[in-house]
Scaffold this active site. Structure first.
Site, PDB file in Angstrom:
ATOM      1  N   ASP A  25       0.826  -1.204   0.000  1.00 50.59           N
ATOM      2  CA  ASP A  25       0.000   0.000   0.000  1.00 50.59           C
ATOM      3  C   ASP A  25       0.868   1.266   0.000  1.00 50.59           C
ATOM      4  OD1 ASP A  25      -1.433  -2.279   0.802  1.00 50.59           O
ATOM      5  OD2 ASP A  25      -2.876  -1.103   1.949  1.00 50.59           O
ATOM      6  N   HIS A  27      -0.625   4.632  -0.274  1.00 51.62           N
ATOM      7  CA  HIS A  27      -1.405   5.604   0.511  1.00 51.62           C
ATOM      8  C   HIS A  27      -0.925   7.047   0.335  1.00 51.62           C
ATOM      9  CE1 HIS A  27      -4.480   3.395   2.577  1.00 51.62           C
ATOM     10  NE2 HIS A  27      -3.625   2.505   3.059  1.00 51.62           N
ATOM     11  N   ASP A  59      -4.656   0.356  -2.601  1.00 46.76           N
ATOM     12  CA  ASP A  59      -4.612   1.501  -1.679  1.00 46.76           C
ATOM     13  C   ASP A  59      -3.521   2.488  -2.084  1.00 46.76           C
ATOM     14  OD1 ASP A  59      -6.834   0.677  -0.323  1.00 46.76           O
ATOM     15  OD2 ASP A  59      -5.822   0.250   1.567  1.00 46.76           O
ATOM     16  N   ARG A  63      -4.584   9.366   3.302  1.00 46.30           N
ATOM     17  CA  ARG A  63      -3.607   9.447   4.401  1.00 46.30           C
ATOM     18  C   ARG A  63      -2.382  10.268   4.034  1.00 46.30           C
ATOM     19  NH1 ARG A  63      -4.752   3.256   6.311  1.00 46.30           N
ATOM     20  NH2 ARG A  63      -6.740   3.739   7.299  1.00 46.30           N
ATOM     21  N   ASN A  92      -9.543  -1.227  -0.732  1.00 45.18           N
ATOM     22  CA  ASN A  92     -10.812  -0.697  -0.222  1.00 45.18           C
ATOM     23  C   ASN A  92     -10.866   0.831  -0.331  1.00 45.18           C
ATOM     24  OD1 ASN A  92      -8.750  -0.959   1.861  1.00 45.18           O
ATOM     25  ND2 ASN A  92     -10.280  -0.337   3.374  1.00 45.18           N
ATOM     26  N   HIS A  93      -9.732   1.504  -0.156  1.00 45.87           N
ATOM     27  CA  HIS A  93      -9.701   2.960  -0.302  1.00 45.87           C
ATOM     28  C   HIS A  93      -9.938   3.368  -1.759  1.00 45.87           C
ATOM     29  CE1 HIS A  93      -8.147   4.328   3.729  1.00 45.87           C
ATOM     30  NE2 HIS A  93      -7.938   3.022   3.804  1.00 45.87           N
ATOM     31  N   HIS A 225      -6.415  -7.755  -2.403  1.00 47.52           N
ATOM     32  CA  HIS A 225      -5.990  -6.696  -1.491  1.00 47.52           C
ATOM     33  C   HIS A 225      -5.976  -7.120  -0.022  1.00 47.52           C
ATOM     34  CE1 HIS A 225      -5.218  -2.730   0.063  1.00 47.52           C
ATOM     35  NE2 HIS A 225      -6.327  -2.741   0.766  1.00 47.52           N
ATOM     36  N   ARG A 257     -10.561  -8.228   7.875  1.00 49.48           N
ATOM     37  CA  ARG A 257      -9.366  -8.283   8.720  1.00 49.48           C
ATOM     38  C   ARG A 257      -9.062  -9.733   9.102  1.00 49.48           C
ATOM     39  NH1 ARG A 257      -6.419  -3.759   7.816  1.00 49.48           N
ATOM     40  NH2 ARG A 257      -7.741  -1.904   7.952  1.00 49.48           N
ATOM     41  N   HIS A 278      -3.004  -4.182   2.711  1.00 44.80           N
ATOM     42  CA  HIS A 278      -4.177  -3.844   3.514  1.00 44.80           C
ATOM     43  C   HIS A 278      -4.026  -3.867   5.021  1.00 44.80           C
ATOM     44  CE1 HIS A 278      -8.379  -3.390   4.615  1.00 44.80           C
ATOM     45  NE2 HIS A 278      -8.380  -4.562   5.224  1.00 44.80           N
TER      46      HIS A 278
END
Length: 320
Positions: A25, A27, A59, A63, A92-93, A225, A257, A278
């Site tokens: 990720d 971000h 992702d 952030r 998911n983002h 992911h 999770r 993730h």
């Protein structure tokens, strides 16, 4: 990473087998990503690097401060590295970002996105779901992504929320608009929208090499992911993920999770690498690889793994 690994960047297996580079990720941390990319180039033979299969584990946004720059770079990869193959998984983002800018595919059964709100509506007030232009038929995750969360501190992560439960504020700002603004839809370039629209939910490779304690193994590889759900057949999940069925309000394979942590038992019969990002952790257990050391934290590195060698590379590695 040890000095020996840095001084000995290319293994014998990697000289003969195609490199598979899996990047965790990002971000929105463009500078970290650039350092990681440079380190990957330094540690691999130029010919091998330029012909590698590069799998991004999702992702790309939120952030960090530079989502727009990150996606600019990713969009440019096929022209800058024409002999590489690139796979861009949806995180998911990213799904939530795509939902907000209206590029998610419609539900396969013809239903409306709004039908997915009901199951989670008890969280609407706390999460401050988006209720501005275009919300009426927006996927749930788009509304959560652009919302304005009432609670300011994330007790799980020990950080303040950045705008929404997704920490999407910096993504809006990277495109020059304030968090939660409907103007983001116009601000995001068409090529970025196409990038988001084309993200895949799962990727399979039939034959990759992995160095293990027992020697080099030829394995199947599945990249997703977050991972596969417990208690559901793998084929059923693969069919769903390949179809990108957006009638589901919360896609567990992208956002789960503990329920997606392990390799399903049926994938242990024939050796299968299952690789994900993730989880905000670096976890390698057998053929289950979770490569998300950064987790979107400012002070943690962005990481990648190179196959066959299973060599870990970080943006913070100081290479001689």
């Amino acid at each position: 990473m040890s000095d020996d690994q840095i001084q000995n960047p290319v293994s014998e297996t990697e000289k003969t087998e195609r490199l598979v580079i899996c990047i965790g990720d990002i971000h929105g941390y463009y500078s970290k990503f650039q350092n990681l990319w440079s380190n990957l180039q330094t540690l691999t033979d130029p010919s091998q690097f330029n012909n590698a299969l590069v799998i991004f584990l999702g992702d790309y946004c939120d952030r960090g401060p530079d989502t727009k720059k990150v996606i600019d770079f990713l969009v440019s990869l096929p022209s800058n590295y024409p002999n590489q193959s690139h796979v861009f998984l949806c995180g998911n983002h990213d799904l939530a970002f795509a939902a907000f800018v209206r590029v998610l595919p419609p539900p396969l059964d013809g239903s409306k996105f709004s039908e997915g709100w009901k199951e989670y509506e008890q969280s609407e007030e706390r999460e401050g779901w988006y209720r501005d232009d275009g919300y009426e038929n927006m996927h749930l995750q788009g509304r959560r992504w652009a919302g304005k969360i009432k609670v300011k501190f994330n007790t799980v992560k020990g950080t303040e929320y950045k705008g929404s439960i997704y920490d999407a504020g910096p993504t809006f700002e990277s495109y020059g608009v304030p968090h939660g603004s409907a103007d983001l839809v116009k601000a995001v370039p068409d090529e970025h929208k196409k990038f988001l629209a084309d993200l895949v939910w799962v990727h399979e490779e039939d034959d990759v090499c992995v160095e293990t304690a027992e020697g080099t193994k030829h394995c199947k590889l599945i990249a997703v992911h977050a991972g596969f759900e417990k208690g559901k057949g793998v084929e059923e999940q693969l069919k769903f993920l390949k179809a990108r069925d957006t009638r589901v309000a919360k896609v567990e394979a992208l956002s789960g999770r503990k329920n997606v942590w392990d390799i399903p038992e049926e994938l242990t019969v024939n050796p299968t690498v299952v690789i994900s990002g993730h989880h905000g952790k670096l976890h390698i257990e057998g053929l289950r690889l979770i490569i998300d050391e950064g987790g979107g934290y400012e002070h943690k590195p962005v990481a990648a793994v190179i196959l066959p060698s299973m060599k870990l590379v970080r943006d913070t590695d100081l290479l001689k």
